[in-house]
Design an enzyme around this catalytic site. Structure first.
Site, PDB file in Angstrom:
ATOM      1  N   GLU A 151      10.462   1.638  10.032  1.00  0.00           N
ATOM      2  CA  GLU A 151      11.371   2.749   9.718  1.00  0.00           C
ATOM      3  C   GLU A 151      10.587   4.023   9.974  1.00  0.00           C
ATOM      4  O   GLU A 151       9.679   4.352   9.210  1.00  0.00           O
ATOM      5  CB  GLU A 151      11.807   2.675   8.250  1.00  0.00           C
ATOM      6  CG  GLU A 151      12.477   1.375   7.849  1.00  0.00           C
ATOM      7  CD  GLU A 151      13.829   1.185   8.507  1.00  0.00           C
ATOM      8  OE1 GLU A 151      14.411   2.178   8.982  1.00  0.00           O
ATOM      9  OE2 GLU A 151      14.288   0.038   8.570  1.00  0.00           O
ATOM     10  N   GLY A 153      -4.630   0.358   5.285  1.00  0.00           N
ATOM     11  CA  GLY A 153      -3.367  -0.033   5.925  1.00  0.00           C
ATOM     12  C   GLY A 153      -3.625  -0.929   7.127  1.00  0.00           C
ATOM     13  O   GLY A 153      -2.998  -1.982   7.291  1.00  0.00           O
ATOM     14  N   CYS A 188      13.332  11.860   5.516  1.00  0.00           N
ATOM     15  CA  CYS A 188      13.490  11.457   6.926  1.00  0.00           C
ATOM     16  C   CYS A 188      14.919  11.682   7.392  1.00  0.00           C
ATOM     17  O   CYS A 188      15.171  11.776   8.588  1.00  0.00           O
ATOM     18  CB  CYS A 188      13.100   9.998   7.084  1.00  0.00           C
ATOM     19  SG  CYS A 188      14.001   8.914   5.973  1.00  0.00           S
ATOM     20  N   PRO A 222      -5.819   4.242   8.208  1.00  0.00           N
ATOM     21  CA  PRO A 222      -6.676   3.602   9.208  1.00  0.00           C
ATOM     22  C   PRO A 222      -7.598   2.518   8.626  1.00  0.00           C
ATOM     23  O   PRO A 222      -7.931   1.564   9.321  1.00  0.00           O
ATOM     24  CB  PRO A 222      -7.504   4.778   9.757  1.00  0.00           C
ATOM     25  CG  PRO A 222      -6.653   5.983   9.514  1.00  0.00           C
ATOM     26  CD  PRO A 222      -5.916   5.709   8.236  1.00  0.00           C
ATOM     27  N   GLU A 229       9.233  16.365  15.209  1.00  0.00           N
ATOM     28  CA  GLU A 229       9.563  16.287  13.789  1.00  0.00           C
ATOM     29  C   GLU A 229       8.620  17.216  13.004  1.00  0.00           C
ATOM     30  O   GLU A 229       7.402  17.071  13.074  1.00  0.00           O
ATOM     31  CB  GLU A 229       9.387  14.847  13.295  1.00  0.00           C
ATOM     32  CG  GLU A 229       9.881  14.655  11.877  1.00  0.00           C
ATOM     33  CD  GLU A 229       9.613  13.260  11.322  1.00  0.00           C
ATOM     34  OE1 GLU A 229       8.538  12.695  11.597  1.00  0.00           O
ATOM     35  OE2 GLU A 229      10.484  12.754  10.594  1.00  0.00           O
ATOM     36  N   LYS A 287       0.848  -1.199   0.000  1.00  0.00           N
ATOM     37  CA  LYS A 287       0.000   0.000   0.000  1.00  0.00           C
ATOM     38  C   LYS A 287       0.877   1.240   0.000  1.00  0.00           C
ATOM     39  O   LYS A 287       1.602   1.501   0.961  1.00  0.00           O
ATOM     40  CB  LYS A 287      -0.889   0.027   1.250  1.00  0.00           C
ATOM     41  CG  LYS A 287      -1.977   1.100   1.113  1.00  0.00           C
ATOM     42  CD  LYS A 287      -2.676   1.413   2.426  1.00  0.00           C
ATOM     43  CE  LYS A 287      -2.052   2.557   3.180  1.00  0.00           C
ATOM     44  NZ  LYS A 287      -2.033   3.850   2.462  1.00  0.00           N
TER      45      LYS A 287
HETATM   46  P1  NAD Z   1       2.266   8.087   8.018  1.00  0.00           P
HETATM   47  O1  NAD Z   1       2.719   7.304   9.193  1.00  0.00           O
HETATM   48  O2  NAD Z   1       1.135   9.010   8.186  1.00  0.00           O
HETATM   49  O3  NAD Z   1       1.846   7.114   6.814  1.00  0.00           O
HETATM   50  C1  NAD Z   1       2.747   6.171   6.277  1.00  0.00           C
HETATM   51  C2  NAD Z   1       1.929   5.065   5.638  1.00  0.00           C
HETATM   52  O4  NAD Z   1       1.231   4.367   6.657  1.00  0.00           O
HETATM   53  C3  NAD Z   1       0.872   5.549   4.652  1.00  0.00           C
HETATM   54  O5  NAD Z   1       0.784   4.631   3.576  1.00  0.00           O
HETATM   55  C4  NAD Z   1      -0.388   5.519   5.491  1.00  0.00           C
HETATM   56  O6  NAD Z   1      -1.571   5.373   4.731  1.00  0.00           O
HETATM   57  C5  NAD Z   1      -0.145   4.285   6.344  1.00  0.00           C
HETATM   58  N1  NAD Z   1      -0.892   4.208   7.602  1.00  0.00           N
HETATM   59  C6  NAD Z   1      -1.359   5.212   8.364  1.00  0.00           C
HETATM   60  N2  NAD Z   1      -2.021   4.725   9.430  1.00  0.00           N
HETATM   61  C7  NAD Z   1      -1.944   3.371   9.350  1.00  0.00           C
HETATM   62  C8  NAD Z   1      -2.419   2.293  10.152  1.00  0.00           C
HETATM   63  N3  NAD Z   1      -3.119   2.505  11.274  1.00  0.00           N
HETATM   64  N4  NAD Z   1      -2.146   1.038   9.775  1.00  0.00           N
HETATM   65  C9  NAD Z   1      -1.431   0.798   8.662  1.00  0.00           C
HETATM   66  N5  NAD Z   1      -0.961   1.769   7.842  1.00  0.00           N
HETATM   67  C10 NAD Z   1      -1.217   3.045   8.193  1.00  0.00           C
HETATM   68  O7  NAD Z   1       3.561   8.821   7.466  1.00  0.00           O
HETATM   69  P2  NAD Z   1       3.661   9.864   6.274  1.00  0.00           P
HETATM   70  O8  NAD Z   1       3.080  11.150   6.750  1.00  0.00           O
HETATM   71  O9  NAD Z   1       3.157   9.222   5.039  1.00  0.00           O
HETATM   72  O10 NAD Z   1       5.244  10.006   6.123  1.00  0.00           O
HETATM   73  C11 NAD Z   1       6.024  10.875   6.866  1.00  0.00           C
HETATM   74  C12 NAD Z   1       6.722  10.145   7.985  1.00  0.00           C
HETATM   75  O11 NAD Z   1       7.481   9.058   7.474  1.00  0.00           O
HETATM   76  C13 NAD Z   1       7.707  11.033   8.726  1.00  0.00           C
HETATM   77  O12 NAD Z   1       7.589  10.808  10.098  1.00  0.00           O
HETATM   78  C14 NAD Z   1       9.060  10.537   8.227  1.00  0.00           C
HETATM   79  O13 NAD Z   1      10.137  10.741   9.099  1.00  0.00           O
HETATM   80  C15 NAD Z   1       8.789   9.086   8.057  1.00  0.00           C
HETATM   81  N6  NAD Z   1       9.750   8.472   7.165  1.00  0.00           N
HETATM   82  C16 NAD Z   1      10.688   7.617   7.697  1.00  0.00           C
HETATM   83  C17 NAD Z   1      11.639   7.047   6.870  1.00  0.00           C
HETATM   84  C18 NAD Z   1      12.671   6.093   7.411  1.00  0.00           C
HETATM   85  O14 NAD Z   1      13.316   5.426   6.617  1.00  0.00           O
HETATM   86  N7  NAD Z   1      12.861   5.998   8.715  1.00  0.00           N
HETATM   87  C19 NAD Z   1      11.635   7.322   5.506  1.00  0.00           C
HETATM   88  C20 NAD Z   1      10.674   8.191   5.004  1.00  0.00           C
HETATM   89  C21 NAD Z   1       9.728   8.765   5.834  1.00  0.00           C
END
Ligand code: NAD
Length: 482
Positions: free
Chosen positions: A248, A210, A282, A207, A385, A173
């Site tokens: 991650e 995912g 990130c 929500p 962040e 997803k």
């Molecule tokens: P997010 O956590 O809002 O969403 C990430 C993904 O998770 C999306 O596909 C979203 O639809 C899904 N998701 C949300 N709630 C969920 C649930 N309850 N169950 C399953 N899936 C769910 O993050 P974002 O806003 O898309 O991305 C930004 C964040 O990602 C920042 O915090 C950034 O630091 C982090 N990030 C980390 C890395 C790393 O390698 N550590 C890399 C890139 C981004």
């Protein structure tokens, strides 16, 4: 552009019949519809993946490797279209998608096409006990890959490539904020000969869609990249089900600048590590700590270069900083800036701090690159962040203070150190609490190396054989022979 789910090598509309709007961040206008999938779509993807697993997991390594290489070739052949799609969907400058995002998506497949041919397991010959132990690394079955919006195809493929290389079938997803290149990938994989059901791509909200992936009892592992709060939610669901988890998560990475550094190289790289991809990487160094001796000079030179960054439409070749990804994300970033403005005893805005109206694209989500001087490291802007074009500046005296400031956060993804002192770089490499420490460089990645965070930045490691280890189960066979 209306996109569909990709299940069993076919395009499907969502079973719920529900759709969501997709926005162009550069204009603020809706330009397509996305399936708002739910557990019924995930179940349909799961059935396709389960059916494909016996055959795919028994497919010879050479065949898998060839298909992955072909996917890499096709991504390269379609680089221009994919880069345009990524830039439009995300708001990032086109040149960035052309030079980083899409080439890296291709490299991810090519890397794991090769890595799987070199991946081996162990055997232990217990001499004198007539016993041979050997270890198998078996694919897990059906696995879930969930990715964020900041590097859409780059991070999506970073999970999918090792998962399928190791013989798993995948339900993936992408972020609902940037779904387009994931949609385009489905047909590329089909064209490359990936059998039906090996990769299934479902679109929808976190929500709903995912969470349905994370909760599905048949899905054996979840590889997730995204925010720390989402990671905690996923862990709370998946851990009691004993799923393998790779998380991650977020970061608040320190950039430590010592007075003995290669100043010009540091200065230009620091502009990049602050504002590349609108600060939405990130690994961006969002907390900049500068040694007292060079602080005033750095502040002046840095602000000058930041003010020269052209903010503009992502498709323009002169644009250095494009649009942030969504209206809600823009508002979140602006809330942090407003907080800084409302608390002048702790924060001084040195440059930026406003939205920008780009002629003809007045409704796009543009924010000036912003530099804020902070009085302490425990303040809100140094602890939370922001994930946008906002960095903070602060001084430090010596190594000890630099280490304490860098480690003084709940996060531990990466850290960057600028010094010409070898002993200092080794000491900081040992003592900084981060999964990755860069010395005199930034975002310098060798795909064989371990990638991941400590503390609230996540658990598990991606990259090289670490990813293949994650996507396989170890089984030891012990034989006593005569
Ligand atoms: P997010 O956590 O809002 O969403 C990430 C993904 O998770 C999306 O596909 C979203 O639809 C899904 N998701 C949300 N709630 C969920 C649930 N309850 N169950 C399953 N899936 C769910 O993050 P974002 O806003 O898309 O991305 C930004 C964040 O990602 C920042 O915090 C950034 O630091 C982090 N990030 C980390 C890395 C790393 O390698 N550590 C890399 C890139 C981004």
């Amino acid at each position: 552009m209306d996109i569909k789910n990709f299940i069993n090598n076919e395009e499907h509309i969502p079973l719920s019949g529900m759709w969501m709007d997709n926005y162009d961040p550069a204009t603020g206008k809706i330009y397509g519809e996305i399936p708002s999938s739910n557990h019924t779509d995930v179940e349909s993807a799961y059935q396709a993946a389960t059916k494909a697993f016996p055959s795919w997991s028994n497919t010879p390594i050479d065949t898998k490797s060839k298909i992955l290489s072909k996917i890499a070739d096709l991504i390269e052949e379609n680089l221009e279209d994919l880069a345009r799609a990524e830039s439009k969907d995300n708001g990032k400058p086109l040149w960035l998608a052309q030079s980083v995002d899409i080439p890296r998506a291709s490299s991810n497949f090519r890397f794991f096409a090769h890595a799987i041919t070199q991946y081996a397991s162990q055997s232990h010959d217990s001499t004198g006990r007539n016993t041979l132990n050997y270890t198998l690394r078996k694919p897990l079955g059906v696995v879930g890959c969930i990715s964020p919006w900041n590097l859409p195809l780059y991070l999506f493929t970073w999970k999918i490539a090792p998962a399928i290389a190791a013989g798993n079938c995948v339900i993936a997803k992408p972020s609902e904020v940037t779904p387009v290149t994931a949609y385009l990938l489905g047909n590329i994989c089909k064209k490359a000969g990936l059998p039906a059901g090996v990769l299934n791509i479902v679109h929808g909200t976190g929500p709903e869609c995912g969470q349905a992936i994370v909760e599905h009892p048949g899905i054996k592992a979840i590889s997730f990249t995204g925010g720390t709060n989402t990671g905690a939610r996923i862990a709370a669901t998946a851990a009691p089900m004993f799923k393998k988890l790779s998380l991650e998560l977020g970061g608040k990475n320190p950039n430590l600048i010592f007075s003995d550094c290669d100043y010009e190289k540091m200065l230009h790289t620091t502009v990049r590590s602050s504002f590349a991809n609108q600060g939405q990487i990130c690994l961006c160094g969002s907390r900049i700590f500068v040694q007292e001796e060079i602080y005033d000079k750095f502040k002046k030179d840095f602000i000058k270069l930041v003010q020269e960054l052209t903010v503009g439409h992502p498709m323009s070749s002169t644009t250095k900083v494009g649009a942030v990804v969504s209206a809600s994300h823009r508002d979140k970033i602006l809330d942090y800036i407003a907080f800084a403005k409302a608390n002048p005893e702790e924060y001084t805005i040195l440059t930026g701090g406003n939205t920008l109206q780009i002629p003809n694209y007045e409704d796009g989500y543009y924010i000036e690159p912003t530099v804020i001087e902070v009085s302490n490291n425990t303040c809100k802007l140094n602890q939370e962040e922001i994930f946008g074009p906002v960095v903070t500046l602060m001084t430090f005296k010596d190594e000890e203070e630099a280490i304490a400031l860098a480690n003084g956060t709940r996060y531990g993804l990466s850290a960057t150190v600028w010094t010409e002192n070898l002993n200092r770089s080794i000491k900081l490499g040992n003592e900084l609490e981060a999964g990755i420490v860069w010395v005199n460089t930034w975002l310098n990645r060798d795909l064989r190396t371990a990638f991941g965070g400590v503390k609230d930045s996540g658990i598990g490691r991606e990259g090289g054989f670490h990813a293949l280890d994650f996507f396989t189960e170890t089984k030891n066979i012990c034989i006593e022979y005569k």
